[in-house]
Design a protein around this motif. Structure first.
Motif, mmCIF file in Angstrom:
data_model
loop_
_atom_site.group_PDB
_atom_site.id
_atom_site.type_symbol
_atom_site.label_atom_id
_atom_site.label_comp_id
_atom_site.label_asym_id
_atom_site.label_seq_id
_atom_site.Cartn_x
_atom_site.Cartn_y
_atom_site.Cartn_z
ATOM 1 N N LEU A 150 0.853 -1.184 0.000
ATOM 2 C CA LEU A 150 0.000 0.000 0.000
ATOM 3 C C LEU A 150 0.892 1.238 0.000
ATOM 4 C CD1 LEU A 150 -2.933 1.309 0.564
ATOM 5 C CD2 LEU A 150 -2.152 1.383 2.940
ATOM 6 N N ARG A 152 0.682 4.451 1.157
ATOM 7 C CA ARG A 152 -0.200 5.318 1.950
ATOM 8 C C ARG A 152 -0.040 6.767 1.541
ATOM 9 N NH1 ARG A 152 -0.380 9.113 5.486
ATOM 10 N NH2 ARG A 152 1.852 9.071 5.873
ATOM 11 N N ILE A 160 3.341 0.550 3.029
ATOM 12 C CA ILE A 160 2.929 -0.428 4.037
ATOM 13 C C ILE A 160 2.792 -1.787 3.363
ATOM 14 C CG2 ILE A 160 1.244 -0.898 5.874
ATOM 15 C CD1 ILE A 160 2.392 1.975 5.958
ATOM 16 N N ILE A 162 1.184 -5.263 3.136
ATOM 17 C CA ILE A 162 -0.069 -5.871 3.580
ATOM 18 C C ILE A 162 0.078 -7.386 3.431
ATOM 19 C CG2 ILE A 162 -2.583 -5.894 3.176
ATOM 20 C CD1 ILE A 162 -1.584 -3.106 3.836
ATOM 21 N N ILE A 201 -13.431 4.225 -1.440
ATOM 22 C CA ILE A 201 -12.772 4.160 -0.128
ATOM 23 C C ILE A 201 -13.318 2.982 0.682
ATOM 24 C CG2 ILE A 201 -12.562 5.378 2.085
ATOM 25 C CD1 ILE A 201 -12.340 7.996 0.449
ATOM 26 N N LEU A 204 -11.777 -0.148 -0.792
ATOM 27 C CA LEU A 204 -10.356 -0.306 -0.461
ATOM 28 C C LEU A 204 -10.203 -0.757 0.998
ATOM 29 C CD1 LEU A 204 -7.553 1.279 0.731
ATOM 30 C CD2 LEU A 204 -7.422 -0.154 -1.290
ATOM 31 N N GLY A 205 -11.027 -0.183 1.870
ATOM 32 C CA GLY A 205 -11.015 -0.619 3.269
ATOM 33 C C GLY A 205 -11.392 -2.089 3.385
ATOM 34 N N ILE A 208 -8.385 -4.286 2.042
ATOM 35 C CA ILE A 208 -7.282 -4.369 3.016
ATOM 36 C C ILE A 208 -7.693 -5.294 4.163
ATOM 37 C CG2 ILE A 208 -5.882 -3.052 4.680
ATOM 38 C CD1 ILE A 208 -5.112 -2.267 1.907
ATOM 39 N N SER A 209 -8.921 -5.132 4.628
ATOM 40 C CA SER A 209 -9.422 -5.964 5.711
ATOM 41 C C SER A 209 -9.429 -7.444 5.312
ATOM 42 C CB SER A 209 -10.832 -5.481 6.076
ATOM 43 O OG SER A 209 -11.270 -6.088 7.245
ATOM 44 N N TYR A 212 -5.961 -8.924 5.406
ATOM 45 C CA TYR A 212 -5.483 -9.212 6.767
ATOM 46 C C TYR A 212 -6.130 -10.460 7.346
ATOM 47 C CZ TYR A 212 -2.463 -5.250 7.674
ATOM 48 O OH TYR A 212 -1.398 -4.373 7.641
ATOM 49 N N LEU B 150 -16.418 -0.652 9.568
ATOM 50 C CA LEU B 150 -16.260 -0.127 8.211
ATOM 51 C C LEU B 150 -17.538 -0.405 7.445
ATOM 52 C CD1 LEU B 150 -14.285 0.854 5.827
ATOM 53 C CD2 LEU B 150 -14.056 -1.592 5.348
ATOM 54 N N ILE B 162 -13.692 -4.025 12.369
ATOM 55 C CA ILE B 162 -12.229 -3.912 12.307
ATOM 56 C C ILE B 162 -11.710 -3.999 13.744
ATOM 57 C CG2 ILE B 162 -10.321 -2.407 11.534
ATOM 58 C CD1 ILE B 162 -12.169 -3.121 9.222
ATOM 59 N N ASN B 203 -4.717 6.975 2.879
ATOM 60 C CA ASN B 203 -4.787 7.114 4.335
ATOM 61 C C ASN B 203 -5.770 6.132 4.957
ATOM 62 O OD1 ASN B 203 -2.858 9.115 5.008
ATOM 63 N ND2 ASN B 203 -4.176 10.687 4.125
ATOM 64 N N LEU B 204 -6.903 5.925 4.314
ATOM 65 C CA LEU B 204 -7.863 4.964 4.864
ATOM 66 C C LEU B 204 -7.251 3.563 4.894
ATOM 67 C CD1 LEU B 204 -10.431 2.788 4.137
ATOM 68 C CD2 LEU B 204 -10.601 4.353 6.053
ATOM 69 N N GLY B 205 -6.531 3.216 3.816
ATOM 70 C CA GLY B 205 -5.829 1.935 3.794
ATOM 71 C C GLY B 205 -4.810 1.839 4.916
ATOM 72 N N GLY B 206 -4.101 2.921 5.161
ATOM 73 C CA GLY B 206 -3.121 2.957 6.252
ATOM 74 C C GLY B 206 -3.787 2.825 7.612
ATOM 75 N N ILE B 208 -6.755 1.406 8.358
ATOM 76 C CA ILE B 208 -7.257 0.029 8.539
ATOM 77 C C ILE B 208 -6.079 -0.890 8.867
ATOM 78 C CG2 ILE B 208 -8.384 -1.936 7.394
ATOM 79 C CD1 ILE B 208 -10.382 0.244 7.816
ATOM 80 N N SER B 209 -5.000 -0.725 8.139
ATOM 81 C CA SER B 209 -3.810 -1.538 8.371
ATOM 82 C C SER B 209 -3.277 -1.334 9.796
ATOM 83 C CB SER B 209 -2.756 -1.154 7.335
ATOM 84 O OG SER B 209 -1.680 -2.031 7.366
ATOM 85 N N TYR B 212 -5.389 -3.164 12.337
ATOM 86 C CA TYR B 212 -5.142 -4.618 12.360
ATOM 87 C C TYR B 212 -3.844 -4.972 13.054
ATOM 88 C CZ TYR B 212 -9.086 -6.377 9.711
ATOM 89 O OH TYR B 212 -10.352 -6.745 9.335
ATOM 90 N N THR B 213 -2.841 -4.100 12.937
ATOM 91 C CA THR B 213 -1.512 -4.450 13.442
ATOM 92 C C THR B 213 -1.167 -3.715 14.739
ATOM 93 O OG1 THR B 213 -0.581 -2.718 12.017
ATOM 94 C CG2 THR B 213 -0.611 -4.954 11.132
#
Lengths: 306, 306
Positions: A150, A152, A160, A162, A201, A204-205, A208-209, A212, B150, B162, B203-206, B208-209, B212-213
């Motif tokens: 990603l 960011r 980042i 993933i 958005i 994309l969320g 990414i979810s 993970y 989300l 999330i 940023n939304l991807g960041g 969420i990431s 998770y972490t």
């Protein structure tokens, strides 16, 4: 170590809702390169097989990426590069990124890793800048880091990694047509609706979810591109048919790889990815368009010595 | 079980880059409600303490949410609701959502859980529709599910829970000013640049990431809103100062809660969240604006029996 032979992987940028922020790394599609230390300073492209590309260091993406890296080091020697291109230039699966990323990854290995892998991204981005005018990171980052990357932020650069679900496979078909970069850019609109942006958005969320949690259903539900695909699809003959057939066959989703013309599909399991490959191939056969087709596990590690 | 007393939590929607797709649940800010079975069918609001809101079932968000749920059930009895409002209406921390979510959660408990919690979201959304004209989910979903929710998609509705990093705390300050919903809507632009959309998506991807972490640094780097905050901030006196002071103090980030006027900050650890609360309070004290202030752990579970 004075010489290293490496595999420099192809990559899929954009990944539907991940337009301009997400890329993934392929495992069985890529170039081979040999990089060796030389007494001569700087970078020399000594061999380039498989593509008609410039050997002159400053006109070659590998050369430019390598030079950007050497600028940060104070070395009394240089490097010679042999490139065995297997990824076609202009196919949309990161041909220039493979050469740029491979070069800096290999030099870093030969020097005993003075840089963390992530720190190599900005050097490789200089190769992308030569190739396309824009120092984008969504191919070079996954080529270096593996898996899904990603982007960011570009300012400052923030990449980042993933995680990659273990059963995720990509099918990529490259129809033998030319899509001019200028065309794939000119169809983009500088303004979009807030509504479409919010849908993108959300997806994309979700993507990414899903990555993970290895939630393949969620990955599937999220693989949509509201913004760019509808505009660029018209540049790729057969795109909608190939995409729909891939999904009908059981792919989690499909979309344009990079700015095309390659089309990717993601599937759960190798068997499904191969079934999808068959369907995508048949669609282009029926359209009388030649193609290359690849099936690849997602490569969790990026460049590697071979 | 014929009666249940519950805590119906306040929530923060939007969460910077998560505009219209993300919400989070608070733990120490919320309403109390008592819901009991009655022989009379339908929903009766028998008591409403703390706010001047209509008791008539179809004009009350709790009533409307409850009725939407009962429509899907074939019951020979109804429910009576007492609402003890502690969340102020119009504060931007999900006052209507707490009543809507609390009602359907409590009824589901009293009936032995005929619905999975996620299935309650559409019922609660009907309360939101009454309150604001739009059946949005980014407050009711976290109020029901807890943690971060989300909203991947509205059509079809797809809510993803999330995970919540264990040390994440919210500070929320509610300046005693009125921001009209019509104003906070009218400042929004229907079109945005593709460039801003891409920054927001990154940023939304960041974010969420990072969730998770449990990467608090990444959460911090991702808490930006390119699209809505710059437009709505002008409606909230002192917003920029409060935000900057919170971040200077050590908050991971800060932004507008919902459509305001409340301002939230996220921090690592309770101690920091309380330090941030002090700073935010002092800023409004200096501006001679009255305020309520809350510090709360992120509530990982949503509504609960008390």
């Amino acid at each position: 170590m004075n010489e290293i032979k490496i595999f420099a992987p192809a990559t899929i940028a954009n990944v539907s809702c991940g337009f301009d922020v997400l890329g993934l790394c392929l495992d069985t599609v890529g170039d081979e390169m040999v990089i060796r230390k030389t007494n001569k300073k700087g970078i020399t492209i000594s061999k380039l097989v498989g593509q008609d590309l410039p050997l002159e260091t400053k006109k070659n993406v590998a050369g430019v990426a390598g030079l950007a890296m050497l600028e940060k080091l104070n070395l009394d020697h240089g490097f010679e590069i042999e490139i065995y291109k297997k990824i076609k230039a202009g196919s949309g699966i990161g041909s220039s990124a493979a050469s740029s990323a491979g070069t800096v990854w290999a030099i870093n290995e030969l020097l005993g890793k003075p840089f963390a892998t992530k720190e190599l991204v900005p050097f490789a981005m200089q190769g992308e800048k030569l190739a396309s005018g824009t120092a984008h990171a969504d191919n070079v980052a996954p080529a270096l880091l593996g898996g899904f990357s990603l982007v960011r932020s570009y300012d400052p650069l923030d990449i980042i990694k993933i995680p990659t679900p273990s059963e995720l496979y990509a099918t990529v078909i490259h129809p033998q047509i030319e899509v001019k970069t200028s065309d794939s850019r000119s169809v983009l609109k500088q303004n979009i609706t807030l509504k479409k942006s919010i849908i993108q958005i959300g997806n994309l969320g979700g993507l990414i979810s899903g990555l993970y949690t290895s939630d393949y259903d969620l990955i599937s539900r999220s693989l949509h591109d509201e913004i760019v695909e509808p505009l660029r699809a018209i540049l790729i003959p057969g795109f909608n048919e190939v995409k729909q057939n891939a999904i009908k066959c059981g792919a989690l989703g499909a979309g344009i790889s990079g700015s095309g013309p390659s089309i990717f599909a993601l599937s759960k399991g190798k068997e499904m990815a191969e079934k999808v490959a068959k369907t995508m191939s048949e669609t282009y056969k029926n359209l009388n368009i030649d193609y290359d087709i690849h099936v690849s596990k997602i490569n969790a590690n990026g460049c590697r010595a071979i």
